[in-house]
Design a protein around this motif. Structure first.
Motif, PDB file in Angstrom:
ATOM      1  N   HIS A  95       0.824  -1.218   0.000  1.00 17.57           N
ATOM      2  CA  HIS A  95       0.000   0.000   0.000  1.00 17.57           C
ATOM      3  C   HIS A  95       0.855   1.263   0.000  1.00 17.57           C
ATOM      4  N   PHE A  96       2.149   1.139   0.169  1.00 20.70           N
ATOM      5  CA  PHE A  96       3.048   2.287   0.070  1.00 20.70           C
ATOM      6  C   PHE A  96       4.011   2.051  -1.090  1.00 20.70           C
ATOM      7  N   ARG A  97       4.677   3.082  -1.571  1.00 22.52           N
ATOM      8  CA  ARG A  97       5.539   2.995  -2.744  1.00 22.52           C
ATOM      9  C   ARG A  97       6.868   2.342  -2.409  1.00 22.52           C
ATOM     10  N   LEU A  98       7.395   1.557  -3.372  1.00 25.11           N
ATOM     11  CA  LEU A  98       8.726   0.948  -3.274  1.00 25.11           C
ATOM     12  C   LEU A  98       9.612   1.646  -4.293  1.00 25.11           C
ATOM     13  N   ALA A  99      10.766   2.123  -3.853  1.00 20.76           N
ATOM     14  CA  ALA A  99      11.672   2.846  -4.769  1.00 20.76           C
ATOM     15  C   ALA A  99      13.118   2.421  -4.507  1.00 20.76           C
ATOM     16  N   TYR A 100      13.895   2.546  -5.554  1.00 20.82           N
ATOM     17  CA  TYR A 100      15.318   2.181  -5.464  1.00 20.82           C
ATOM     18  C   TYR A 100      16.150   3.450  -5.615  1.00 20.82           C
ATOM     19  N   ILE A 101      17.164   3.621  -4.738  1.00 22.21           N
ATOM     20  CA  ILE A 101      18.055   4.787  -4.769  1.00 22.21           C
ATOM     21  C   ILE A 101      19.492   4.274  -4.813  1.00 22.21           C
ATOM     22  N   GLU A 102      20.230   4.792  -5.759  1.00 23.25           N
ATOM     23  CA  GLU A 102      21.621   4.298  -5.908  1.00 23.25           C
ATOM     24  C   GLU A 102      22.550   4.905  -4.873  1.00 23.25           C
ATOM     25  N   LYS A 103      22.452   6.218  -4.661  1.00 19.14           N
ATOM     26  CA  LYS A 103      23.392   6.875  -3.754  1.00 19.14           C
ATOM     27  C   LYS A 103      22.612   7.684  -2.690  1.00 19.14           C
ATOM     28  N   PRO A 104      23.148   7.719  -1.485  1.00 19.81           N
ATOM     29  CA  PRO A 104      22.473   8.451  -0.396  1.00 19.81           C
ATOM     30  C   PRO A 104      22.823   9.935  -0.374  1.00 19.81           C
ATOM     31  N   ASP A 105      22.822  10.551  -1.529  1.00 26.82           N
ATOM     32  CA  ASP A 105      23.262  11.945  -1.580  1.00 26.82           C
ATOM     33  C   ASP A 105      22.280  12.897  -0.866  1.00 26.82           C
ATOM     34  N   HIS A 106      21.006  12.604  -0.950  1.00 26.05           N
ATOM     35  CA  HIS A 106      20.000  13.529  -0.413  1.00 26.05           C
ATOM     36  C   HIS A 106      19.464  13.105   0.966  1.00 26.05           C
ATOM     37  N   PHE A 107      20.110  12.102   1.589  1.00 26.82           N
ATOM     38  CA  PHE A 107      19.648  11.649   2.907  1.00 26.82           C
ATOM     39  C   PHE A 107      19.996  12.693   3.976  1.00 26.82           C
ATOM     40  N   SER A 108      19.134  12.806   4.959  1.00 26.61           N
ATOM     41  CA  SER A 108      19.411  13.715   6.079  1.00 26.61           C
ATOM     42  C   SER A 108      20.475  13.114   6.976  1.00 26.61           C
ATOM     43  N   ASP A 109      21.065  13.940   7.814  1.00 25.17           N
ATOM     44  CA  ASP A 109      22.118  13.457   8.720  1.00 25.17           C
ATOM     45  C   ASP A 109      21.579  12.395   9.672  1.00 25.17           C
ATOM     46  N   ASP A 110      20.319  12.564  10.099  1.00 27.43           N
ATOM     47  CA  ASP A 110      19.730  11.596  11.019  1.00 27.43           C
ATOM     48  C   ASP A 110      19.584  10.238  10.338  1.00 27.43           C
ATOM     49  N   VAL A 111      19.113  10.246   9.072  1.00 27.60           N
ATOM     50  CA  VAL A 111      18.956   8.995   8.317  1.00 27.60           C
ATOM     51  C   VAL A 111      20.316   8.322   8.103  1.00 27.60           C
ATOM     52  N   LYS A 112      21.316   9.105   7.741  1.00 27.50           N
ATOM     53  CA  LYS A 112      22.662   8.546   7.543  1.00 27.50           C
ATOM     54  C   LYS A 112      23.192   7.929   8.833  1.00 27.50           C
ATOM     55  N   GLU A 113      22.927   8.553   9.957  1.00 28.76           N
ATOM     56  CA  GLU A 113      23.409   8.044  11.233  1.00 28.76           C
ATOM     57  C   GLU A 113      22.716   6.716  11.575  1.00 28.76           C
ATOM     58  N   GLN A 114      21.384   6.636  11.284  1.00 26.94           N
ATOM     59  CA  GLN A 114      20.660   5.395  11.548  1.00 26.94           C
ATOM     60  C   GLN A 114      21.135   4.274  10.630  1.00 26.94           C
ATOM     61  N   LEU A 115      21.364   4.608   9.359  1.00 20.68           N
ATOM     62  CA  LEU A 115      21.851   3.586   8.425  1.00 20.68           C
ATOM     63  C   LEU A 115      23.217   3.059   8.854  1.00 20.68           C
ATOM     64  N   LYS A 116      24.014   3.943   9.355  1.00 21.81           N
ATOM     65  CA  LYS A 116      25.342   3.546   9.815  1.00 21.81           C
ATOM     66  C   LYS A 116      25.232   2.609  11.027  1.00 21.81           C
ATOM     67  N   SER A 117      24.262   2.841  11.858  1.00 19.07           N
ATOM     68  CA  SER A 117      24.129   2.045  13.076  1.00 19.07           C
ATOM     69  C   SER A 117      23.284   0.789  12.889  1.00 19.07           C
ATOM     70  N   TYR A 118      22.227   0.873  12.064  1.00 14.34           N
ATOM     71  CA  TYR A 118      21.273  -0.240  11.996  1.00 14.34           C
ATOM     72  C   TYR A 118      21.074  -0.806  10.587  1.00 14.34           C
ATOM     73  N   ASP A 119      21.630  -0.182   9.544  1.00 16.37           N
ATOM     74  CA  ASP A 119      21.372  -0.533   8.139  1.00 16.37           C
ATOM     75  C   ASP A 119      19.905  -0.310   7.775  1.00 16.37           C
ATOM     76  N   LEU A 120      19.182   0.340   8.681  1.00 17.97           N
ATOM     77  CA  LEU A 120      17.767   0.624   8.470  1.00 17.97           C
ATOM     78  C   LEU A 120      17.463   1.950   9.161  1.00 17.97           C
TER      79      LEU A 120
END
Length: 449
Positions: A95-120
Motif C-alpha cells: 500500500h506504500f511505494r517501493l523505490a530504489y536509490i543508488e546513492k544516499p546523496d539527499h539523505f538527512s544526517d539523522d537517516v545517515k546516522e541510523q543507516l550507519k548504526s542499523y542498516d535501516l
C-alpha cells in the motif's frame, strides 16, 4: 422611566452579561485545549528514558525490518533484473511505494546516522523507511501510514482542539452542576421562604440547609420569622385583650357622662367620683399594656447580673411573708448556686407566681430552684384545684382570669402570668404549667444560661 422600561432594561443587561460570560467561557475552553495540546507536544519531546515512551524511529524500524529483509531477498534472487524492475513487480502487493536509490546523496544526517548504526532508518520528517541492499544501493519505502498527532493537518488539529473544548465544557458543567445543584436548590428555598414571609405568611420556614455558606442565612431567617410570629401573635392577643378590657370602663364613663346633666349635686359628686375611678382604671390598663409590649420586645435590654440564687430567692419569699394567707405554708429547696439573670425582672416573675399560689392554692406551695444542663429551672408546686389542660396556654395570655379564685375576689387584670412568660423569654427561656404532685398546679419557669 416606567417600571416596564426599567424591567426591560434590566433583562437586556442580564442577557448581555450571560452572553459575555458564555463567550469568555468558550474562549477559556479553547485556550485550555491549546494548553493541553502544547503540553502533549512538550511531553512527547522529553527523552524516552524520562517518559518510558519508545521513540517512533525504533518502532518503525522494528515494524518494517522483516518487510525490508523479504524485499532485499527478492532483489538478490534475480541478479539479471534491475532492482527497480523487481520492485515494480512487487509494488501491487504493498500500500506504500517501493523505490530504489543508488546513492544516499539527499539523505538527512539523522537517516545517515541510523543507516550507519542499523542498516535501516526511519525519517520522521517524511515518514519513509530507508535500508541498505545486499546488491548495493538503497531501498525506500513510503510514505507510511501514521497516527502521529504531529503529522496531522490543520483541520485535524482544529478538530482536536474542538473536542478538547467540548470535553472540558462537559466536565466543567458536570462538576458545576454536582457542586452547586444543592446550593442552588437551597438558595431557591431561602428565596421562596423570604417571599412568603414578605407576603405575610409568618409560619413559613426555611427547610434544613446542608450547605455551609447558606446554613447561617437559613438559621437567621428562621429565627427572624419566629421572633416576628411571636411578636405579631403577642400584639394580636394584646390588642384583642385590650379591646375587651377597655370596653367596661368606657361603658361606665359613657353612662356617667350621660347621667350628669339630669343629676342633682349629690348624684353629680358620686358620678364624678365614678368617672375619676374609671379614668384611673383606663390609665392603669394603658400602663400595663405598654409594659407588656415593652417586655415582649425581644430587643429590650436586660440588665444581667451574677446573682446568688438562694439568697436572692429567700429575700423575695421573706418580703412576701406579710401577704401570705393565715395558715399558708411556703417550703422550698433552692440550689446554692450563682447565675446570670436580671434580678429585678426575674423577681417580678418569681413574685407573680407566688402571689398566684396565695390566691388559688388551698394551704401550701413548694418552691424548687436548680440548675440543669444549660438552664436555671424554677418550679412552683401548689395544692390548689390545678389548671385544666384546655386552659394551660390561655392563662399566659394578658387579661385572662380563672374563675376558681378561692377568695372570691376578682381584683387585678390577669397579666401576671403573661409577664412571667415574657420575662422568661427575655432570659432566652420559657414558662409553662403542668400537674403537681401536691394535687394542684406546677408552674415551671426556665431561664436559658
Amino acid at each position: 422611566m416606567t417600571n416596564e422600561e426599567h424591567d426591560g432594561l434590566q433583562k437586556s443587561r442580564r442577557r448581555m452579561v450571560i452572553l459575555r460570560s458564555i463567550s469568555v467561557l468558550i474562549i477559556l475552553f479553547f485556550l485550555q485545549g491549546g494548553v493541553a495540546y502544547g503540553t502533549l507536544q512538550l511531553f512527547l519531546a522529553l527523552p524516552a528514558n524520562w517518559t518510558g515512551i519508545i521513540d517512533d524511529a525504533d518502532i518503525e524500524r522494528d515494524a518494517h525490518q522483516g518487510t525490508v529483509y523479504m524485499i532485499d531477498q527478492a532483489i538478490a534472487s534475480e541478479p539479471l533484473k534491475k532492482p527497480s524492475e523487481v520492485l515494480q513487480e512487487l509494488q501491487p502487493h504493498f500500500h506504500f511505494r517501493l523505490a530504489y536509490i543508488e546513492k544516499p546523496d539527499h539523505f538527512s544526517d539523522d537517516v545517515k546516522e541510523q543507516l550507519k548504526s542499523y542498516d535501516l532508518a526511519y525519517d520522521d520528517e517524511d515518514d519513509h523507511i530507508y535500508a541498505k541492499l545486499q546488491s548495493g544501493g538503497y531501498l525506500k519505502l513510503g510514505p507510511l501510514v501514521t497516527t502521529d498527532i504531529n503529522d496531522a493537518n490543520a483541520s485535524a488539529i482544529f478538530i482536536l482542539l474542538a473536542l478538547l473544548t467540548i470535553v472540558n465544557a462537559l466536565l466543567f458543567f458536570a462538576i458545576l452542576y454536582f457542586a452547586f445543584s444543592t446550593l442552588w436548590r437551597e438558595a431557591r428555598a431561602i428565596r421562596l421562604t423570604a417571599n412568603a414571609l414578605g407576603e405575610g405568611d409568618l409560619t413559613a420556614r426555611v427547610p434544613k440547609i446542608r450547605s455551609e455558606p447558606l446554613k447561617m442565612i437559613g438559621h437567621v431567617i428562621n429565627d427572624m420569622a419566629t421572633r416576628l410570629e411571636l411578636l405579631v401573635g403577642h400584639s394580636r392577643t394584646m390588642m384583642h385583650a385590650m379591646a375587651h378590657e377597655f370596653r367596661t370602663p368606657l361603658a361606665r364613663l359613657r353612662f356617667g357622662l350621660s347621667m350628669l346633666e339630669d343629676s342633682d349635686p349629690a348624684e353629680k359628686k358620686k358620678l364624678y367620683a365614678g368617672i375619676d375611678k374609671d379614668i384611673d382604671e383606663l390609665e392603669q390598663l394603658i400602663k400595663i399594656s405598654l409594659d407588656y409590649f415593652r417586655m415582649n420586645n425581644k430587643n429590650m435590654p436586660t440588665k444581667l447580673e451574677n446573682v446568688h440564687i438562694k439568697r436572692w430567692a429567700e429575700n423575695i419569699i421573706d418580703d412576701l411573708s406579710l401577704l401570705k394567707p393565715k395558715g399558708f405554708e411556703v417550703s422550698y429547696d433552692i440550689a446554692n448556686v450563682d447565675s446570670s439573670i436580671d434580678p429585678k425582672l426575674a423577681a417580678m416573675a418569681f413574685r407573680n407566681i407566688i402571689l398566684n399560689a396565695f390566691k388559688y392554692a388551698r394551704s401550701r406551695v413548694y418552691i424548687h430552684v436548680y440548675k440543669q444542663d444549660d438552664a436555671l429551672i424554677f418550679e412552683f408546686d401548689d395544692d390548689g384545684p390545678g389548671i385544666a389542660e384546655s386552659s394551660r396556654e390561655e392563662i399566659f395570655s394578658p387579661f385572662f382570669r380563672l374563675d376558681n379564685d378561692k377568695s372570691g375576689s376578682h381584683e387585678g387584670y390577669g397579666v401576671g402570668l403573661a409577664f412571667v412568660r415574657a420575662i422568661a423569654e427575655l432570659h432566652h427561656g420559657s414558662a409553662f404549667v403542668l400537674s403537681s404532685r401536691l394535687g394542684g398546679a406546677r408552674f415551671v419557669m426556665r431561664f436559658g444560661l
